[in-house]
Enzyme design. Sequence first.
Site, PDB file in Angstrom:
ATOM      1  N   ASP A 122       0.828  -1.156  -0.052  1.00  0.00           N
ATOM      2  CA  ASP A 122      -0.128   0.216   0.055  1.00  0.00           C
ATOM      3  C   ASP A 122       0.892   1.108  -0.041  1.00  0.00           C
ATOM      4  O   ASP A 122       1.834   1.395   0.907  1.00  0.00           O
ATOM      5  CB  ASP A 122      -0.704  -0.032   1.513  1.00  0.00           C
ATOM      6  CG  ASP A 122      -2.046   0.933   1.208  1.00  0.00           C
ATOM      7  OD1 ASP A 122      -2.368   1.541   0.177  1.00  0.00           O
ATOM      8  OD2 ASP A 122      -2.561   0.836   2.366  1.00  0.00           O
ATOM      9  N   ASP A 179      -2.985   2.566  -5.892  1.00  0.00           N
ATOM     10  CA  ASP A 179      -1.957   2.711  -4.753  1.00  0.00           C
ATOM     11  C   ASP A 179      -1.622   1.295  -4.032  1.00  0.00           C
ATOM     12  O   ASP A 179      -1.120   1.578  -3.069  1.00  0.00           O
ATOM     13  CB  ASP A 179      -1.957   3.920  -4.002  1.00  0.00           C
ATOM     14  CG  ASP A 179      -3.439   3.978  -3.297  1.00  0.00           C
ATOM     15  OD1 ASP A 179      -4.402   2.896  -3.588  1.00  0.00           O
ATOM     16  OD2 ASP A 179      -3.745   4.423  -2.101  1.00  0.00           O
ATOM     17  N   GLU A 180      -2.622   0.321  -4.684  1.00  0.00           N
ATOM     18  CA  GLU A 180      -2.367  -0.966  -4.062  1.00  0.00           C
ATOM     19  C   GLU A 180      -2.000  -2.033  -4.913  1.00  0.00           C
ATOM     20  O   GLU A 180      -2.669  -2.060  -6.115  1.00  0.00           O
ATOM     21  CB  GLU A 180      -3.815  -1.207  -3.268  1.00  0.00           C
ATOM     22  CG  GLU A 180      -3.876  -0.777  -1.787  1.00  0.00           C
ATOM     23  CD  GLU A 180      -5.060  -1.236  -1.310  1.00  0.00           C
ATOM     24  OE1 GLU A 180      -5.808  -0.378  -0.646  1.00  0.00           O
ATOM     25  OE2 GLU A 180      -5.245  -2.458  -1.327  1.00  0.00           O
TER      26      GLU A 180
END
Length: 445
Positions: free
Chosen positions: A30, A158-159
Amino acid sequence: MTALDPDTAAHSPAAPARPEGTLRRIAHLDMDAFFASVELLRYPQLKGLPVVIGGGRRKVDELLLQGPDGEGLRERHFIPVEDFPLLKDYVGRGVITTATYPARQFGVGSAMGMMKAAKLCPQAIVLPVDFDEVRRFSRLFKSTIMDIAPVMQDRGVDEVYIDFTDVPGGQREGGRVLARLIQKSIFDVTGLTCSIGVAPNRLLAKMASEFNKPNGISIVYEEDLQSKIWPLHVRKINGIGPKAGEKLARLGIETIGQLAAQDEQWLMGHFGKSTGAWMHRVSWGRDDSPVVTESEPVSMSRETTFDRDLHAVRDRAELSAIFTDLCMRVAEDLKRKGYVARTIGIKLRYDDFKIATRDHTAPIYTADGATIRQLAGQCLKRVPLDKRLRLLGVRASTLARLGEEPVLETRTAAPLDARRRKPGAADRLGGQSGSGGSGGTASLF
DNA sequence: TCTGGGGTCCTAGGACCC
DNA sequence: TCTGGGGTCCTAGGACCC
């Protein structure tokens, strides 16, 4: 002291055989305060200050570069902190996308309304989202990971999930060695930090990645279930949201341990067979879902929330222009990505926040803006338009890659179509009903 | 001045087919 | 008159996630 459920240790029959001593190691990564961190790379003078990203304003960057007198271009690095816009001066709708850690100290966080955030931290600096820049960094950190560990699943900008199991170093120290390598490589390439959790499966890895934020690594093993997972709140489980969390709370269940203590049948009785069984499974840390490296899109959509609520009659021209624009943007998206769709739908959010959707599945695939606009217009005629509108959206689904459309059965198209319609449906679809009520406004679109 | 935008997946009912 | 089950497709709504 409680022994683990015997099933926990059992291998799923589908699991591939592994060399002796090889554990399934799944990582969840993350990026830390991603949108805000990307902005801080451009404006390093804001480091350590409360900054929030979000809202609707798009011109901030230009204004900053122009300077207060509108003369000449300024280097981003040299723009004084005093020149940045503050949350207390923010006007408009919208929510916070990301807040820097200094801002989070004031209780400000993702998905919070801008107005509420302004009360909590009026001195925070507000910047708009720069999607192009975010996407550029997203590609950059993902390709950095892929170079090291190729089994990666995208989970948004973003992950990601990464399967460490068969990657060199993925087993060392439970995955910590590889996690450190990835973390360092991403920082070297992007200047951004991330947090990584490594565990026997995606479910636990996701929770683990939150343990040590920001810039942290945490390693979870099966035997850590009681000590590290059971004390957590049920809302930490990916898939238990506000509704399920509230219902569990009403039943006196707050922690994952308390959930695990419930009888599976009892959970199924309260939440349904499938959800109840799932809740029981995840509370015992069980999840054998694979890391999926490739997937096809299911739908593409565009939607917009208006600056002020609009009325179908009074703001007809404005709505109509927005509606057409949304259709054209969906068409562009389809074309750019090489897809065609045969289900076109609309979404309305009324001023009371209630949502209505309508869709229609056509007998042909299309990516043509005018066709989409026409089909979406038909949908609009089937939805109440008496309340003010807050949001309008257009969606394309039942997708196929351009040139790979399944051949549709034509059968006895006309009679079938007629047979499937209920009496009166023809009127609504034709939009000629004139039956009063909200239908009268529909044709105005 | 509450509450963005882009998604996925699930449920449930009705129509229709075999 | 009463009574079947599978299965698929379509539509609407809702929960949830990033």
